[in-house]
Write a protein that holds these residues in place. Structure first.
Motif, PDB file in Angstrom:
ATOM      1  N   PRO A  98       0.796  -0.988  -0.087  1.00 52.34           N
ATOM      2  CA  PRO A  98       0.040   0.141   0.050  1.00 52.34           C
ATOM      3  C   PRO A  98       0.912   1.169  -0.163  1.00 52.34           C
ATOM      4  O   PRO A  98       1.871   1.049   0.307  1.00 52.34           O
ATOM      5  N   ASP A  99       0.482   2.253  -0.695  1.00 51.82           N
ATOM      6  CA  ASP A  99       1.080   3.527  -0.695  1.00 51.82           C
ATOM      7  C   ASP A  99       1.379   4.075   0.892  1.00 51.82           C
ATOM      8  O   ASP A  99       2.324   4.893   0.964  1.00 51.82           O
ATOM      9  N   THR A 100       0.780   3.672   1.743  1.00 51.34           N
ATOM     10  CA  THR A 100       0.767   4.258   3.119  1.00 51.34           C
ATOM     11  C   THR A 100       2.207   4.188   3.701  1.00 51.34           C
ATOM     12  O   THR A 100       2.816   4.517   4.673  1.00 51.34           O
ATOM     13  N   VAL A 101       2.997   2.965   2.962  1.00 50.80           N
ATOM     14  CA  VAL A 101       4.409   2.729   3.436  1.00 50.80           C
ATOM     15  C   VAL A 101       5.258   3.963   3.270  1.00 50.80           C
ATOM     16  O   VAL A 101       6.114   4.059   4.221  1.00 50.80           O
ATOM     17  N   VAL A 102       5.132   4.619   2.310  1.00 57.25           N
ATOM     18  CA  VAL A 102       5.822   5.671   1.992  1.00 57.25           C
ATOM     19  C   VAL A 102       4.990   7.205   2.142  1.00 57.25           C
ATOM     20  O   VAL A 102       5.756   8.142   2.281  1.00 57.25           O
ATOM     21  N   SER A 128      -6.073   1.926  -7.316  1.00 58.28           N
ATOM     22  CA  SER A 128      -6.694   2.651  -6.132  1.00 58.28           C
ATOM     23  C   SER A 128      -7.760   1.642  -5.338  1.00 58.28           C
ATOM     24  O   SER A 128      -8.279   0.726  -5.929  1.00 58.28           O
ATOM     25  N   PHE A 129      -7.952   1.939  -4.279  1.00 59.98           N
ATOM     26  CA  PHE A 129      -8.894   1.209  -3.208  1.00 59.98           C
ATOM     27  C   PHE A 129      -9.212   2.049  -2.408  1.00 59.98           C
ATOM     28  O   PHE A 129      -8.758   3.200  -1.753  1.00 59.98           O
ATOM     29  N   ASN A 130     -10.697   1.692  -1.918  1.00 58.05           N
ATOM     30  CA  ASN A 130     -11.207   2.750  -0.675  1.00 58.05           C
ATOM     31  C   ASN A 130     -11.394   1.941   0.554  1.00 58.05           C
ATOM     32  O   ASN A 130     -11.347   0.824   0.425  1.00 58.05           O
ATOM     33  N   GLN A 131     -11.659   2.635   1.744  1.00 51.98           N
ATOM     34  CA  GLN A 131     -12.228   1.957   2.719  1.00 51.98           C
ATOM     35  C   GLN A 131     -13.760   2.271   2.757  1.00 51.98           C
ATOM     36  O   GLN A 131     -14.233   3.315   2.283  1.00 51.98           O
ATOM     37  N   ALA A 251     -10.026  10.051   0.879  1.00 58.16           N
ATOM     38  CA  ALA A 251      -9.126   8.980   1.550  1.00 58.16           C
ATOM     39  C   ALA A 251      -9.206   7.854   0.590  1.00 58.16           C
ATOM     40  O   ALA A 251      -9.628   6.909   0.935  1.00 58.16           O
ATOM     41  N   THR A 252      -8.587   8.238  -0.659  1.00 60.49           N
ATOM     42  CA  THR A 252      -8.463   7.135  -1.775  1.00 60.49           C
ATOM     43  C   THR A 252      -6.942   6.698  -1.393  1.00 60.49           C
ATOM     44  O   THR A 252      -6.000   7.624  -0.874  1.00 60.49           O
ATOM     45  N   PHE A 253      -6.890   5.419  -1.667  1.00 60.22           N
ATOM     46  CA  PHE A 253      -5.522   4.770  -1.460  1.00 60.22           C
ATOM     47  C   PHE A 253      -4.936   3.932  -2.440  1.00 60.22           C
ATOM     48  O   PHE A 253      -5.947   3.779  -3.477  1.00 60.22           O
ATOM     49  N   PHE A 254      -3.969   3.483  -2.704  1.00 59.07           N
ATOM     50  CA  PHE A 254      -3.129   2.807  -3.806  1.00 59.07           C
ATOM     51  C   PHE A 254      -2.346   1.687  -3.384  1.00 59.07           C
ATOM     52  O   PHE A 254      -1.375   1.647  -2.311  1.00 59.07           O
ATOM     53  N   GLU A 255      -2.558   0.581  -4.126  1.00 57.50           N
ATOM     54  CA  GLU A 255      -1.553  -0.458  -4.243  1.00 57.50           C
ATOM     55  C   GLU A 255      -0.234  -0.295  -5.063  1.00 57.50           C
ATOM     56  O   GLU A 255      -0.695  -0.033  -6.307  1.00 57.50           O
ATOM     57  N   THR A 256       0.724  -0.330  -4.622  1.00 58.47           N
ATOM     58  CA  THR A 256       2.069   0.086  -5.396  1.00 58.47           C
ATOM     59  C   THR A 256       2.817  -1.014  -5.657  1.00 58.47           C
ATOM     60  O   THR A 256       3.012  -2.025  -4.690  1.00 58.47           O
ATOM     61  N   LEU A 257       3.724  -0.879  -6.635  1.00 54.22           N
ATOM     62  CA  LEU A 257       4.916  -1.806  -6.878  1.00 54.22           C
ATOM     63  C   LEU A 257       6.095  -0.868  -6.716  1.00 54.22           C
ATOM     64  O   LEU A 257       6.317   0.201  -7.605  1.00 54.22           O
ATOM     65  N   ARG A 306       1.606  12.056  -6.911  1.00 55.86           N
ATOM     66  CA  ARG A 306       0.627  11.790  -5.861  1.00 55.86           C
ATOM     67  C   ARG A 306       1.035  11.462  -4.732  1.00 55.86           C
ATOM     68  O   ARG A 306       0.387  11.638  -3.423  1.00 55.86           O
ATOM     69  N   SER A 307       2.228  10.768  -4.258  1.00 58.75           N
ATOM     70  CA  SER A 307       2.471  10.227  -3.025  1.00 58.75           C
ATOM     71  C   SER A 307       2.928  11.580  -2.301  1.00 58.75           C
ATOM     72  O   SER A 307       2.619  11.485  -1.049  1.00 58.75           O
ATOM     73  N   ALA A 308       3.755  12.529  -2.964  1.00 52.85           N
ATOM     74  CA  ALA A 308       3.893  13.706  -2.310  1.00 52.85           C
ATOM     75  C   ALA A 308       2.656  14.350  -1.625  1.00 52.85           C
ATOM     76  O   ALA A 308       2.592  14.881  -0.687  1.00 52.85           O
ATOM     77  N   ALA A 309       1.548  14.700  -2.508  1.00 52.58           N
ATOM     78  CA  ALA A 309       0.380  15.303  -2.131  1.00 52.58           C
ATOM     79  C   ALA A 309      -0.134  14.282  -0.815  1.00 52.58           C
ATOM     80  O   ALA A 309      -0.548  15.174   0.249  1.00 52.58           O
ATOM     81  N   ASP A 310      -0.287  13.142  -0.919  1.00 53.83           N
ATOM     82  CA  ASP A 310      -1.033  12.384   0.047  1.00 53.83           C
ATOM     83  C   ASP A 310      -0.044  12.277   1.309  1.00 53.83           C
ATOM     84  O   ASP A 310      -0.587  12.349   2.464  1.00 53.83           O
ATOM     85  N   ALA A 311       1.237  12.420   1.084  1.00 53.97           N
ATOM     86  CA  ALA A 311       2.196  12.461   2.482  1.00 53.97           C
ATOM     87  C   ALA A 311       1.832  13.720   3.093  1.00 53.97           C
ATOM     88  O   ALA A 311       1.806  13.855   4.290  1.00 53.97           O
ATOM     89  N   THR A 312       1.578  14.723   2.469  1.00 58.14           N
ATOM     90  CA  THR A 312       1.155  16.083   3.113  1.00 58.14           C
ATOM     91  C   THR A 312       0.057  15.794   3.687  1.00 58.14           C
ATOM     92  O   THR A 312      -0.254  16.171   5.106  1.00 58.14           O
TER      93      THR A 312
END
Length: 326
Positions: A98-102, A128-131, A251-257, A306-312
């Motif tokens: 998940p993108d939350t790792v970064v 992308s995935f939702n809760q 609160a959209t999340f992503f599964e990443t490689l 997108r990671s930068a925006a979500d990290a903020t």
């Protein structure tokens, strides 16, 4: 706690693949892989990212002509598996996570064991995935507004797939936006969290829709709202949080490689192109949609942005609730 600007600036610049990643010739990339490819998944089996890479596995093996091995190494919010990949030097180890790792973990852990800005680069956002905000039918909550109203008056418990994970952060974002308090009950993964909401041990949960949708469809859970900006095609009658109670909520999340930063740029581009081709094929997109996942297949530079925006965004939430996990 690490601050966002340094992390984000480094991520956008380094992960854009414009520099900082070893170069390789097109011929070198064409010859990759030359041995077994290992994909480390830092979640328990059955989590969305695990399902995606297991769907990709036989197709990648056929495409690459080499075995593809998946190893589940959950723990510490994904940090254990991510650290192993960040330190890998064999040129054939990847991270499906998940993108939350970064985007979240740098704000929650003082000691990660790796630097996500320097040691990992995104290859591709796979989906992308939702809760989904769900409650036990006996709770009597029919929508998110009713749940929030009840929480203002008394104690309400909610389950998550783990402290600092997508479900926890999505709920804390909702609670912060509405100035509501609930009692958090963390679990080790979305499946046990969902089962305890079904069983009534916990009243509600904000849990990945892939896991809870079957329970919603058979009536064992009531779906109140989804965390992203669009409704789920698998449950179109369930509104978004933005529609129900908090305008603009996303609160959209992503599964990443992800790959070690030492992997040559041309190899990263090859992997991205190969995976994107599979993700965007009609049959694969249909399989993802059945699991309430939406194929993304962006570029490393787009993923970094997108990671930068979500990290903020998640950094603000972590600071607001003073969340630290070590």
């Amino acid at each position: 706690m690490k601050t966002c600007p340094r992390f984000l600036l480094h991520a956008v610049l380094a992960l854009s693949l414009a520099g900082g990643v070893p170069a390789a010739s097109a011929q070198d990339a064409k010859a990759w892989p030359q041995k077994t490819v290992r994909i480390v998944v830092p979640t328990p089996p059955g989590a969305p990212v695990d399902l995606i890479v297991r769907l990709l596995q036989p197709k990648l093996q056929a495409l690459w002509g080499q075995p593809v091995v998946i190893e589940n190494k959950p723990g510490a919010g994904g940090n254990i598996g991510a650290q192993e990949v960040a330190r890998a030097t064999d040129g054939h180890t990847l991270l499906g996570a998940p993108d939350t790792v970064v985007t979240v973990n740098p704000h929650l852990y003082k000691k990660l064991g790796f630097d996500p800005a320097k040691d990992l680069v995104p290859v591709i956002y796979m989906a992308s995935f939702n809760q989904m905000l769900v409650c036990n039918p006996r709770s009597g909550f029919g929508n998110a507004s009713a749940l929030l109203k009840a929480a203002r008056k008394g104690s309400v418990t909610y389950a998550s797939s783990g402290s600092g994970g997508p479900s926890h952060m999505a709920m804390e974002m909702l609670l912060a936006a509405t100035d509501v308090k609930m009692t958090h009950v963390p679990y080790r993964g979305p499946s046990p969290a969902a089962l305890d909401v079904v069983g009534g041990q916990v009243q509600c949960g904000f849990i990945v829709s892939t896991v809870v949708l079957p329970f919603v469809k058979d009536g064992r859970l009531t779906g109140l709202a989804v965390s992203g900006m669009t409704r789920s095609p698998q449950a179109p009658s369930i509104p978004t949080i933005a529609e129900d109670s908090v305008m603009g909520f996303d609160a959209t999340f992503f599964e990443t490689l992800q790959a070690p930063a030492t992997l040559p740029r041309a190899v990263i581009e090859k992997i991205r192109d190969d995976v994107a081709k599979l993700l965007l094929s009609p049959d694969f997109k249909a399989k993802l949609q059945e699991m309430d996942l939406l194929a993304v297949a962006n570029t490393p530079a787009e993923a970094a942005k997108r990671s930068a925006a979500d990290a903020t965004k998640w950094g603000r939430i972590a600071k607001l609730i003073n969340l630290s996990l070590d």
